[in-house]
Design an enzyme around this catalytic site. Structure first.
Site, PDB file in Angstrom:
ATOM      1  N   LYS A  85       0.381   0.282  11.381  1.00 32.41           N
ATOM      2  CA  LYS A  85      -0.737   0.786  10.572  1.00 32.41           C
ATOM      3  C   LYS A  85      -1.571   1.755  11.400  1.00 32.41           C
ATOM      4  O   LYS A  85      -2.129   1.382  12.425  1.00 32.41           O
ATOM      5  CB  LYS A  85      -1.607  -0.391  10.093  1.00 32.41           C
ATOM      6  CG  LYS A  85      -2.855   0.027   9.316  1.00 32.41           C
ATOM      7  CD  LYS A  85      -3.607  -1.184   8.762  1.00 32.41           C
ATOM      8  CE  LYS A  85      -4.853  -0.776   7.995  1.00 32.41           C
ATOM      9  NZ  LYS A  85      -5.577  -1.929   7.435  1.00 32.41           N
ATOM     10  N   ASP A 104     -13.784  -7.598   2.643  1.00 35.68           N
ATOM     11  CA  ASP A 104     -13.184  -6.616   1.730  1.00 35.68           C
ATOM     12  C   ASP A 104     -12.101  -7.304   0.896  1.00 35.68           C
ATOM     13  O   ASP A 104     -11.039  -6.748   0.635  1.00 35.68           O
ATOM     14  CB  ASP A 104     -12.600  -5.436   2.519  1.00 35.68           C
ATOM     15  CG  ASP A 104     -12.188  -4.275   1.623  1.00 35.68           C
ATOM     16  OD1 ASP A 104     -12.745  -4.143   0.516  1.00 35.68           O
ATOM     17  OD2 ASP A 104     -11.300  -3.496   2.021  1.00 35.68           O
ATOM     18  N   ASP A 147      -5.493  -6.667   6.054  1.00 42.06           N
ATOM     19  CA  ASP A 147      -6.505  -5.596   6.002  1.00 42.06           C
ATOM     20  C   ASP A 147      -7.880  -6.113   6.450  1.00 42.06           C
ATOM     21  O   ASP A 147      -8.811  -6.224   5.661  1.00 42.06           O
ATOM     22  CB  ASP A 147      -6.559  -5.010   4.578  1.00 42.06           C
ATOM     23  CG  ASP A 147      -7.264  -3.657   4.530  1.00 42.06           C
ATOM     24  OD1 ASP A 147      -7.578  -3.112   5.594  1.00 42.06           O
ATOM     25  OD2 ASP A 147      -7.502  -3.148   3.411  1.00 42.06           O
TER      26      ASP A 147
HETATM   27  N1  ATP Z   1       1.788  -6.132   7.447  1.00 40.69           N
HETATM   28  C1  ATP Z   1       2.169  -5.461   6.345  1.00 40.69           C
HETATM   29  N2  ATP Z   1       3.410  -5.636   5.821  1.00 40.69           N
HETATM   30  C2  ATP Z   1       3.789  -4.962   4.719  1.00 40.69           C
HETATM   31  N3  ATP Z   1       3.003  -4.087   4.050  1.00 40.69           N
HETATM   32  C3  ATP Z   1       1.771  -3.860   4.521  1.00 40.69           C
HETATM   33  C4  ATP Z   1       1.281  -4.530   5.681  1.00 40.69           C
HETATM   34  N4  ATP Z   1       0.020  -4.122   5.911  1.00 40.69           N
HETATM   35  C5  ATP Z   1      -0.259  -3.223   4.932  1.00 40.69           C
HETATM   36  N5  ATP Z   1       0.781  -3.056   4.095  1.00 40.69           N
HETATM   37  C6  ATP Z   1       0.829  -2.156   2.922  1.00 40.69           C
HETATM   38  O1  ATP Z   1       0.025  -1.009   3.163  1.00 40.69           O
HETATM   39  C7  ATP Z   1      -1.056  -0.927   2.231  1.00 40.69           C
HETATM   40  C8  ATP Z   1      -2.331  -0.492   2.930  1.00 40.69           C
HETATM   41  O2  ATP Z   1      -2.669  -1.432   3.919  1.00 40.69           O
HETATM   42  P1  ATP Z   1      -4.132  -1.958   4.106  1.00 40.69           P
HETATM   43  O3  ATP Z   1      -4.619  -2.612   2.876  1.00 40.69           O
HETATM   44  O4  ATP Z   1      -4.128  -2.769   5.346  1.00 40.69           O
HETATM   45  O5  ATP Z   1      -4.928  -0.610   4.388  1.00 40.69           O
HETATM   46  P2  ATP Z   1      -6.122   0.086   3.557  1.00 40.69           P
HETATM   47  O6  ATP Z   1      -7.006   0.737   4.523  1.00 40.69           O
HETATM   48  O7  ATP Z   1      -6.701  -0.858   2.584  1.00 40.69           O
HETATM   49  O8  ATP Z   1      -5.422   1.212   2.746  1.00 40.69           O
HETATM   50  P3  ATP Z   1      -5.982   1.737   1.358  1.00 40.69           P
HETATM   51  O9  ATP Z   1      -6.955   2.840   1.711  1.00 40.69           O
HETATM   52  O10 ATP Z   1      -4.766   2.208   0.621  1.00 40.69           O
HETATM   53  O11 ATP Z   1      -6.643   0.579   0.657  1.00 40.69           O
HETATM   54  C9  ATP Z   1      -1.173  -2.333   1.656  1.00 40.69           C
HETATM   55  O12 ATP Z   1      -1.694  -2.298   0.362  1.00 40.69           O
HETATM   56  C10 ATP Z   1       0.248  -2.836   1.713  1.00 40.69           C
HETATM   57  O13 ATP Z   1       0.968  -2.458   0.550  1.00 40.69           O
HETATM   58 MG    MG Z   2      -6.305  -2.589   1.696  1.00 40.15          MG
END
Ligand code: ATP
Ligand code: MG
Length: 304
Positions: free
Chosen positions: A120, A225, A242
């Site tokens: 990420k 969040d 997240d």
């Molecule tokens: N460990 C993981 N394994 C698989 N998929 C993941 C993982 N972490 C995140 N994702 C995927 O990536 C997406 C975005 O990750 P995350 O929610 O952590 O970031 P975010 O900052 O909320 O991004 P956004 O701005 O799109 O909300 C998640 O909705 C998920 O689909």
């Molecule tokens: Mg998210």
């Protein structure tokens, strides 16, 4: 959209990375690093700098701006490349695969190792920074807070929370962190928002989520969040991910944030599963049960 640097990562040479880390160093002091300072920061000759700038510009790893002087800064791609090189040097990952999720605040990719991982890249601060930059043009910046810093802080905070929570709480296993990037276990299943629960599963799943939120509180964290987009679900159960905005439980607003998290999750269940979700839920009382460690009442929430 930020390009996936993994596509041409293998073509980059050590000297390209000298230039990138040189510019990174310079960006601690100003948004745009003066061209004259690059040989010193990057430990490269002027001719070599010239050549490396061309290469890195072609790959869009850096950008140039000439106002009072010729200056350079990393793009997010350049910062990604530096993080990726660190992960690769310490054998955290062997490769990067398909996107798992692309958002405003992050880009998440599958990453390869002994087991499937998730990489990420945090993008916090980018949009804000752009706006500020446009407004004031360039002036000698005494107190700039760059997106590099904001994004790195977010990654550090998220990684620290994961380390504090895993394995007591169902979160992705943290593997490594560098700059604005974290590597963690890749989750199977789907986001809760995309799942269609059977009637008889609804209360059980809600209970599981509340239990994990309570367990996180016991470990000293409020997610802050919580939503159906930050919970994964599969046959084995649920995982909360997240965590960059998590606050410690001794934070002055932590109890309010906990209640807001509970209201969000409960509200989602109530909207999507109105007849299966219990009506009269007092999220304030629920928050209190969690904060005073009444785990049993949280657990038997479904009977209420
Ligand atoms: N460990 C993981 N394994 C698989 N998929 C993941 C993982 N972490 C995140 N994702 C995927 O990536 C997406 C975005 O990750 P995350 O929610 O952590 O970031 P975010 O900052 O909320 O991004 P956004 O701005 O799109 O909300 C998640 O909705 C998920 O689909
Ligand atoms: Mg998210």
């Amino acid at each position: 959209m930020v390009q996936n640097v993994a596509a041409f990562f293998r073509d980059l040479e050590p000297e390209d990375f000298y230039l990138l880390s040189g510019i990174e160093q310079g960006m601690r002091f100003s948004e745009w690093v003066q061209r004259e300072k690059l040989p010193k920061y990057a430990s490269l000759t002027s001719e070599e700098i010239e050549y490396r700038i061309d290469r890195c510009m072609q790959h869009e790893l850096i950008q140039r701006k000439t106002i009072q002087y010729e200056g350079y800064q990393l793009t997010f791609e350049g910062y990604d490349a530096l993080a990726l090189r660190s992960f690769s040097e310490r054998d955290t990952i062997d490769g990067v695969g398909a996107p798992l999720g692309v958002g405003k605040e992050s880009d998440v990719y599958e990453a390869m190792s002994f087991q499937p991982l998730a990489l990420k890249y945090h993008r916090e601060g980018y949009t804000n920074f752009r706006e500020v930059d446009r407004e004031r043009e360039y002036t000698a910046d005494h107190n700039h807070v760059s997106w590099l810093y904001t994004a790195r802080k977010a990654a550090e905070k998220e990684y620290e929370a994961l380390e504090g929570l895993y394995p007591d709480v169902s979160v992705p296993r943290p593997v490594d962190q560098n700059r604005h990037a974290i590597v963690m276990e890749k989750l199977d299943g789907a986001e809760l928002s995309r799942a269609r629960l059977e009637s008889e599963q609804v209360v059980g799943v809600l209970d599981l989520i509340l239990e994990e939120m309570a367990a996180a509180y016991q470990r000293g964290y409020v997610h802050s969040d919580m939503s159906e987009y930050n919970v994964f679900i599969d046959e084995e159960g649920i995982t909360i991910f997240d965590w960059p905005q998590a606050v410690p439980t001794d934070h002055e607003n932590s109890d309010e944030l906990l209640e807001r998290d509970l209201t969000n999750i409960y509200g989602y269940f109530k909207r999507k599963y109105p007849s299966e979700t219990p009506d009269s839920v007092d999220t304030g009382a629920l928050a209190e049960d969690i904060t005073v460690d009444e785990l049993d009442s949280v657990r038997s929430y479904s009977d209420s």
